[in-house]
Design an enzyme around this catalytic site. Structure first.
Site, PDB file in Angstrom:
ATOM      1  N   TYR A   1      25.466   5.750  19.174  1.00  0.00           N
ATOM      2  CA  TYR A   1      24.066   6.151  19.043  1.00  0.00           C
ATOM      3  C   TYR A   1      23.996   7.597  18.558  1.00  0.00           C
ATOM      4  CZ  TYR A   1      19.076   6.194  20.111  1.00  0.00           C
ATOM      5  OH  TYR A   1      17.717   6.255  20.021  1.00  0.00           O
TER       6      TYR A   1
ATOM      7  N   TYR B   1      16.684   4.190  11.487  1.00  0.00           N
ATOM      8  CA  TYR B   1      16.450   4.385  12.920  1.00  0.00           C
ATOM      9  C   TYR B   1      15.713   3.164  13.455  1.00  0.00           C
ATOM     10  CZ  TYR B   1      14.875   6.529  17.302  1.00  0.00           C
ATOM     11  OH  TYR B   1      14.640   6.816  18.624  1.00  0.00           O
TER      12      TYR B   1
END
Lengths: 385, 139
Positions: free
Chosen positions: A289, A339
């Protein structure tokens, strides 16, 4: 600790186009990704009886997506209130729901108009309630502003520099260049990185992830059924969710957190590796992440790929490139692909383990790590083929 | 001449935070302290984490050192902060042992250093609200 190692599998994946302006409702994005995942698995809508998502009031409700698809009996339709920590939480929750008998085939999705619609951290509220009363009135509002405070502390504690972050940003961009899904496919040199403007010191523009419209979905089912379906199963070998003490009310509320130089992954590492029965050295490819360049370092350190404080030197010299010993974010990550709140990392890990990642394929990838979250709370999975 | 109305986010004091904001307005840094552990607490809580006692309010020194900081250069939202950038937000490790947030003033952004000694400054933005800020003590 997660006790369902290899009992459940990701049988299907789907995603929409990733863009700055979808021109569509979030629900339709979610439905498109879900339908693609169902078809990819070789199932039909009639086979689906669970649907799970996570959001910040910026997505479509799971029940609404189930309604649009015409699911007859969505017995387990659940929305988690979660952010960056959510992508692997909902997949683990799906295995728990199936194990408990609440559903058999569960869709997990994340959908957003994150650029054209609800932009996270926009900070329009003129009245600051709760813990926000100690942050927003200071002009401390956006996610990059929150994370930069942590990044600075890592520099103070361990001498981490922008050189380390430049390596991460340019490596991930190299991967995005050959990824037809990626939003940013223009090559980025180190000079490009250093010439990008400061948004909030110590972060430049290229330390900060994209904002995207799009959706991703997966279908989770039992290992036995997955073996009879269309695709090569990708087994959930291990997983963990959580963080340490004093996780706080929100992502700015880390004031009691033990150290801004480590995040949740330090606290869930033992459960993660223990649940899979492997260690960091067994990972062939990792999708970390990367809401910011710096958050990659805390994940690598916390999960034991290197010692705390050594993440900067660890990522240098090509180690995290496609040809390196630990290829990271082979799709380009949140920094260069899109994203979709870390759910695009799950899609990429599955493609790597199926061997269908095309030009991005890491030869012989058998075990993949996915992480979600960057601060006091997160989730992670170990996947295998 | 009437001053232009303050146009940036303002805290909404609640049952936990009212003594803190009342103190700010009066030029005092009021923080909670757990009687059994002796720890100072920020932000305010109703129950002390761990001991679960009701914390007591106490006036503190307002002195500490820079724990971490950021320099905001790109204003968000632009219309509220375009005239403010660059500005500094810091986490300060107070001498009493806890950390708190505040703007950093009277120092150029490039001169801020970790461990720099600072003291509290009271930024009176409205008749009701005073925001915490810190400045270097010069020692």
């Amino acid at each position: 600790m997660f006790k369902l190692s290899d009992k459940y599998a990701i049988a299907g994946i789907g995603n929409t186009e990733y863009s700055k302006f979808s021109g569509r409702t979030v629900r339709s994005l979610a439905t498109e990704a879900c339908l693609k995942a169902i078809e990819d698995a070789g199932l039909t809508v009639a086979d689906i009886d669970g649907i799970v998502s996570f959001n910040f009031n910026d997505s479509a409700p799971a029940m609404g997506v189930a309604t649009e698809m015409g699911i007859e009996n969505a017995g387990y339709a659940v929305d988690y209130a979660a952010g960056g920590n959510g992508a692997n939480l909902i997949t683990l929750a799906a295995t728990a729901a199936i194990e408990a008998g609440l559903a058999k085939n569960v869709l997990c999705f994340r959908a957003m108009n994150g650029r054209s619609g609800f932009r996270l951290g926009g900070g329009r509220d003129m009245s600051a309630y709760g813990v926000t009363q100690y942050t927003a009135p200071l002009g401390w509002i956006t996610y990059p502003q929150a994370m930069a405070m942590w990044a600075r502390r890592h520099m103070i504690d361990y001498g981490t520099t922008e050189e380390h972050w430049a390596e991460i940003a340019t490596t991930f961009r190299d991967n995005a260049v050959i990824n037809e899904r990626a939003m940013q496919r223009t090559p980025m040199t180190k000079d490009d990185y250093y010439n990008s403007r400061f948004i909030v010191d110590p972060f430049r523009m290229y330390d900060i992830c994209l904002e995207s419209d799009g959706a991703c979905a997966v279908v989770i089912t039992s290992a036995e059924q997955a073996r009879d379906l269309k695709q090569k199963p990708v087994y959930i070998m291990g997983g963990a969710y959580g963080g340490g003490p004093s996780q706080g009310d929100d992502l700015f509320d880390a004031i009691r957190w033990p150290s801004h130089s480590h995040n949740c992954f330090k606290y869930l590492a033992d459960d993660l590796w223990g649940s899979a029965g492997i260690g960091p050295k067994d990972v062939d490819v990792a999708e970390i992440y990367d809401c910011f360049t710096y958050s990659v370092l805390m994940a690598l350190e916390g999960l034991g790929f290197c010692e705390e404080g050594e993440g900067g030197p660890f990522v240098m010299g090509g180690r995290i490139a496609r040809t390196g010993e630990l290829p990271l974010n082979t799709h380009g990550g949140l920094l260069s692909e899109a994203y979709i709140h870390g759910f695009n990392h799950v899609i990429e890990a599955v493609e790597q383990l199926r061997g269908t990642a095309g030009a991005r394929q890491i030869d012989g990838a058998e075990i993949a790590l996915t992480t979600a979250g960057a601060m006091t709370c997160g989730s992670a999975m170990i996947l295998r083929n | 001449m009437q001053k232009t109305a303050y146009s940036r986010p303002l805290p909404v004091p609640d049952s936990e935070s009212t003594p803190f904001w009342d103190g700010m307005r009066e030029g005092k840094l009021m923080l909670q302290r757990c009687a059994s552990s002796g720890e100072h607490l920020f932000p305010p809580v109703t129950f002390c984490p761990g001991s679960l006692e009701i914390p007591e309010w106490t006036e503190t020194s307002g002195k500490g050192e820079i724990f971490s900081w950021i320099v905001v250069r790109h204003p968000v939202p632009r219309d509220l902060y375009a005239d403010e950038v660059p500005y500094v937000v810091a986490i300060v490790a107070l001498d009493e042992g806890c950390r708190m947030t505040g703007n950093l003033v009277d120092v150029a952004p490039e001169d801020v250093r970790a461990g720099m000694k600072v003291e509290i400054v009271y930024n009176h933005v409205t008749p009701e609200i005073t925001l915490p800020a810190f400045r270097p003590t010069g020692s």
